[in-house]
Write a protein that holds these residues in place. Structure first.
Motif, mmCIF file in Angstrom:
data_model
loop_
_atom_site.group_PDB
_atom_site.id
_atom_site.type_symbol
_atom_site.label_atom_id
_atom_site.label_comp_id
_atom_site.label_asym_id
_atom_site.label_seq_id
_atom_site.Cartn_x
_atom_site.Cartn_y
_atom_site.Cartn_z
ATOM 1 N N SER A 466 0.812 -1.217 0.000
ATOM 2 C CA SER A 466 0.000 0.000 0.000
ATOM 3 C C SER A 466 0.843 1.264 0.000
ATOM 4 C CB SER A 466 -0.928 0.010 1.221
ATOM 5 O OG SER A 466 -0.172 -0.025 2.422
ATOM 6 N N ASP A 467 2.025 1.227 0.600
ATOM 7 C CA ASP A 467 2.914 2.377 0.656
ATOM 8 C C ASP A 467 4.347 1.882 0.611
ATOM 9 O OD1 ASP A 467 0.698 2.429 2.877
ATOM 10 O OD2 ASP A 467 0.795 4.508 2.176
ATOM 11 N N VAL A 468 5.231 2.710 0.085
ATOM 12 C CA VAL A 468 6.665 2.430 0.143
ATOM 13 C C VAL A 468 7.333 3.582 0.887
ATOM 14 C CG1 VAL A 468 8.792 2.104 -1.146
ATOM 15 C CG2 VAL A 468 6.682 1.089 -1.994
ATOM 16 N N LEU A 469 8.130 3.249 1.898
ATOM 17 C CA LEU A 469 8.852 4.237 2.693
ATOM 18 C C LEU A 469 10.345 3.988 2.501
ATOM 19 C CD1 LEU A 469 6.751 3.900 5.991
ATOM 20 C CD2 LEU A 469 6.345 5.424 4.047
ATOM 21 N N LEU A 470 11.015 4.880 1.784
ATOM 22 C CA LEU A 470 12.437 4.730 1.480
ATOM 23 C C LEU A 470 13.228 5.414 2.590
ATOM 24 C CD1 LEU A 470 12.053 5.543 -2.301
ATOM 25 C CD2 LEU A 470 12.619 3.310 -1.341
ATOM 26 N N LEU A 471 13.887 4.590 3.425
ATOM 27 C CA LEU A 471 14.492 5.078 4.655
ATOM 28 C C LEU A 471 15.976 4.762 4.735
ATOM 29 C CD1 LEU A 471 11.656 3.816 7.052
ATOM 30 C CD2 LEU A 471 11.864 6.069 6.002
ATOM 31 N N THR A 472 16.638 4.563 3.606
ATOM 32 C CA THR A 472 18.068 4.262 3.648
ATOM 33 C C THR A 472 18.858 5.545 3.894
ATOM 34 O OG1 THR A 472 18.643 4.628 1.316
ATOM 35 C CG2 THR A 472 17.583 2.544 1.867
ATOM 36 N N GLY A 473 20.120 5.378 4.223
ATOM 37 C CA GLY A 473 20.979 6.535 4.449
ATOM 38 C C GLY A 473 21.547 7.119 3.172
ATOM 39 N N LEU A 480 16.336 7.760 -6.622
ATOM 40 C CA LEU A 480 16.239 6.909 -7.810
ATOM 41 C C LEU A 480 15.188 5.810 -7.626
ATOM 42 C CD1 LEU A 480 20.019 6.538 -8.706
ATOM 43 C CD2 LEU A 480 18.279 7.657 -10.099
ATOM 44 N N ALA A 481 15.189 5.187 -6.436
ATOM 45 C CA ALA A 481 14.207 4.139 -6.174
ATOM 46 C C ALA A 481 12.799 4.710 -6.185
ATOM 47 C CB ALA A 481 14.496 3.473 -4.831
ATOM 48 N N MET A 483 11.673 7.187 -8.011
ATOM 49 C CA MET A 483 11.272 7.390 -9.408
ATOM 50 C C MET A 483 10.895 6.077 -10.076
ATOM 51 S SD MET A 483 14.303 10.120 -10.175
ATOM 52 C CE MET A 483 14.213 9.986 -11.941
ATOM 53 N N THR A 484 11.603 4.993 -9.735
ATOM 54 C CA THR A 484 11.342 3.684 -10.342
ATOM 55 C C THR A 484 10.085 3.036 -9.772
ATOM 56 O OG1 THR A 484 13.710 3.330 -10.705
ATOM 57 C CG2 THR A 484 12.293 1.387 -10.748
ATOM 58 N N LEU A 485 9.941 3.077 -8.438
ATOM 59 C CA LEU A 485 8.856 2.348 -7.796
ATOM 60 C C LEU A 485 7.501 3.000 -8.007
ATOM 61 C CD1 LEU A 485 10.587 1.424 -4.424
ATOM 62 C CD2 LEU A 485 10.232 -0.021 -6.420
ATOM 63 N N ARG A 486 7.486 4.279 -8.305
ATOM 64 C CA ARG A 486 6.196 4.935 -8.532
ATOM 65 C C ARG A 486 5.459 4.317 -9.722
ATOM 66 N NH1 ARG A 486 7.319 11.255 -8.726
ATOM 67 N NH2 ARG A 486 9.287 10.482 -9.577
ATOM 68 N N GLU A 487 6.184 3.663 -10.658
ATOM 69 C CA GLU A 487 5.554 3.016 -11.803
ATOM 70 C C GLU A 487 5.052 1.620 -11.472
ATOM 71 O OE1 GLU A 487 5.035 4.563 -14.558
ATOM 72 O OE2 GLU A 487 6.172 6.357 -14.047
ATOM 73 N N SER A 488 5.434 1.071 -10.281
ATOM 74 C CA SER A 488 5.140 -0.328 -9.993
ATOM 75 C C SER A 488 4.242 -0.527 -8.782
ATOM 76 C CB SER A 488 6.451 -1.103 -9.751
ATOM 77 O OG SER A 488 7.345 -0.926 -10.827
ATOM 78 N N TYR A 509 15.594 17.275 -4.704
ATOM 79 C CA TYR A 509 14.144 17.450 -4.790
ATOM 80 C C TYR A 509 13.495 16.473 -5.753
ATOM 81 C CZ TYR A 509 16.007 19.995 -8.779
ATOM 82 O OH TYR A 509 16.708 20.342 -9.903
ATOM 83 N N THR A 510 14.272 15.528 -6.297
ATOM 84 C CA THR A 510 13.745 14.636 -7.337
ATOM 85 C C THR A 510 13.022 13.463 -6.723
ATOM 86 O OG1 THR A 510 15.556 15.205 -8.794
ATOM 87 C CG2 THR A 510 14.346 13.224 -9.312
ATOM 88 N N GLY A 511 11.782 13.230 -7.123
ATOM 89 C CA GLY A 511 11.066 11.991 -6.842
ATOM 90 C C GLY A 511 10.634 11.769 -5.419
ATOM 91 N N GLY A 512 9.355 11.530 -5.212
ATOM 92 C CA GLY A 512 8.845 11.112 -3.920
ATOM 93 C C GLY A 512 8.613 12.250 -2.955
ATOM 94 N N GLU A 513 7.534 12.125 -2.182
ATOM 95 C CA GLU A 513 7.218 13.146 -1.197
ATOM 96 C C GLU A 513 8.054 12.910 0.052
ATOM 97 O OE1 GLU A 513 3.167 15.312 0.422
ATOM 98 O OE2 GLU A 513 3.092 13.265 -0.339
#
Length: 586
Positions: A466-473, A480-481, A483-488, A509-513
């Motif tokens: 339902s949601d993806v939370l990108l929390l890496t350092g 980049l992830a 931008m890619t995952l928004r299509e999947s 500022y690229t990709g994802g809120e």
């Protein structure tokens, strides 16, 4: 026709196809519910939208090739590793039992009710065998049943189309020959057609694998290569043996989706756009060939045929197919309430009916209008009732969120544990072995495989997220992830706010809120965690505890709402607050 009429007709078909899909999206209904009546109305009001006049003898071959492209796209979503055990048994049974019972029941019913000859009724029944992913897929995406139900029904819809297409071709040629070939001969003809289709699909898949894995291709060129391969192989198979191109297309799609290899681009945004446009053009074109006069004496008998197929044949097929399996009662009944007809039924009816009518086959002129009524009625019925039926049978996916947390730092694992205890079904992924070990030690679900390969490989590993939370350092990885995952992924994709002075490979500022309030970047969260801050849950009693940072709000149903740069979530009493506590005092 004059050049001006051709220009006007082709232009109207394209505009009506795209406009209907746009309207359907705004109304939140399956596009087919808009495409069919729009095409029928346009065909009735003007003579310019007549594909048989516009394209002549090329219309039928173009329809076959267009359907092959659609089926190739459907095959890309068929991951063999996801279909095993009882699910595979159910799909196989749905195919052969559904084919036999549909042909027998529809043919016996059509002779007296639709006043058709035996040959014409068997032809109609063979056409109505098919369902199709272009109709089933959007309906299931809207209803959101359990993952198992969605998988079984998508597999059935994708595989029944080529089976039904070949069956229709065999019946068509048998009717034209005027003989009654025995069962053994029919079985041999079917096996020969299947062999041609499978062989062509295998050759095409091998060629695609070589090109996509050995040759460096841009995204646009990779899409063009796939399109050319599907069209070329399907055309060659159809030239060798009628309608075998449908089998070759599905085989190619499945093979490309399941073959191991480096970065085979099985999903391309442009290819998806091309398929969507093709579906719209086909439905507008085919429905425009149905005239009001042809429906005059067919509507009521065809609706009676729909009642037979929906209320008797399909439930019987579903219960026989699931007999002796672990499919629970609710899912069994839902399978029995999901068999809409779609583009392949319309395409085969359009292809065969005119020729049979010219040969004087009794009732052949009723095949296309009857098929049109069955398509409209089944899609409307299932489209309006599938969700309430699924809710009544309790086969909907759980209402609670299923977030995927990407990252394995200590504070990220702490956050995942807090979210899990608040209600959501948490899934995690991390690349480094120590981080994956930390996740497993905490008892959290760990997604297998490589993240971006799973996302681009038809989304198999991301099913139900339902949601993806990108929390890496790594800020660049998060961007980049995203931008890619928004299509999947169906739901939103969020990432940690990058440090204000960060200027890496990807702009910050690229990709994802961005997640969380100002200042809560990855380094800041890690620093506070090392200083003793922890992620905690608190029931909302009207205010956020002093000194705590609000990260998420989880409602009573387990739905997750993150705090983002766009604004703060508005909790209500009964919600659970997921908070970052203040660092420990020295």
């Amino acid at each position: 026709m004059t050049d001006d009429q051709v220009f006007l007709g082709l232009g109207l078909i394209v505009v009506l196809a795209v406009g209907s899909q746009l309207l359907a999206g705004r109304l939140r209904v399956p596009a087919l519910l808009v495409l069919l009546p729009v095409g029928f109305t346009a065909g009735a009001l003007t003579d310019d939208i007549d594909p048989e006049r516009l394209l002549g003898t090329a219309f039928s071959p173009l329809v076959s090739l267009a359907v092959a492209v659609i089926l190739y796209d459907a095959g890309l979503g068929l991951d063999v590793s996801r279909l095993k055990g009882h699910n595979r048994r159910v799909v196989v049974r749905l195919l052969w039992i559904g084919t036999v019972l549909t042909v027998v029941s529809a043919a016996l019913f059509a002779v007296p009710v639709l006043d058709m000859s035996v040959s014409g009724s068997v032809m109609l029944a063979s056409i109505l065998v098919v369902s199709g992913p272009t109709v089933v897929g959007p309906l299931l995406n809207f209803v959101r049943p359990s993952e198992r139900l969605q998988r079984v029904l998508i597999w059935e819809g994708s595989l029944i189309d080529p089976v039904g297409g070949i069956l229709g071709a065999l019946v068509f040629h048998g009717v034209l020959a005027g003989d009654r070939p025995g069962f053994g001969r029919q079985l041999g003809q079917f096996a020969a057609s299947a062999a041609v289709g499978v062989a062509g699909g295998a050759v095409g898949a091998g060629l695609l694998w070589l090109l996509l894995s050995r040759v460096r291709l841009s995204e646009e060129l990779g899409t063009s290569v796939q399109f050319a391969a599907v069209i070329g192989v399907a055309a060659a198979c159809d030239a060798l043996r009628d309608d075998t191109g449908l089998i070759s297309a599905v085989v190619m799609g499945m093979a490309v989706a399941n073959l191991p290899g480096p970065d085979i681009p099985v999903r391309r945004p442009f290819f998806d756009t091309l398929v969507s446009l093709t579906i719209g053009l086909l439905f507008i074109s085919i429905s425009a060939t149905v005239t009001p006069a042809s429906l005059r004496h067919v509507v009521l008998p065809s609706l009676a045929l729909v009642a037979l197929l929906v209320l008797a044949t399909r439930p019987l097929v579903a219960h026989l197919a699931t007999l002796g399996t672990d499919v629970p009662r609710g899912e069994r009944w839902f399978i029995g309430w999901m068999a809409p007809r779609g583009i392949v039924a319309a395409a085969t009816a359009s292809t065969f009916s005119a020729t049979l009518a010219d040969k004087g086959i009794g009732g052949a002129d009723r095949i296309l209008p009857a098929t049109f009524v069955v398509i409209v009625a089944t899609v409307t019925l299932y489209g309006l009732t599938a969700f309430p039926v699924a809710r009544r049978l309790r086969v909907l996916r759980p209402a609670r969120s299923r977030p995927l947390l990407v990252g394995g730092a200590a504070w990220t694992v702490d956050l995942a544990c807090a979210l899990r205890s608040a209600g959501p079904d948490v899934l995690m992924w991390a690349g480094a072995a120590p981080e994956r070990a930390r996740i497993e030690e905490a008892g959290l679900k760990l997604a297998p495989g490589e993240l971006l390969a799973s996302a681009t490989g038809a989304g198999a590993e991301l099913e139900g997220i339902s949601d993806v939370l990108l929390l890496t350092g790594e800020d660049d990885f998060n961007a980049l992830a995203s931008m890619t995952l928004r299509e999947s992924v169906e739901g939103p994709v969020h990432r940690l706010r990058p440090p204000s002075a960060s200027h890496g490979v990807v702009a910050p500022y690229t990709g994802g809120e961005s997640l969380f309030g100002p200042g809560l970047t990855g380094p800041e969260l890690a620093r506070r965690y090392e200083a003793g801050a922890r992620v905690v849950n608190r029931p909302y009693d009207g205010e956020v505890p002093a000194g705590h940072e609000l990260l998420f709000v989880v409602n009573a149903a387990g739905r997750l709402t993150p705090v983002t740069g766009a604004g703060t979530a508005a909790p209500v009493r009964g919600d659970t607050l997921v908070l970052l506590s203040p660092p420990s005092r020295p």
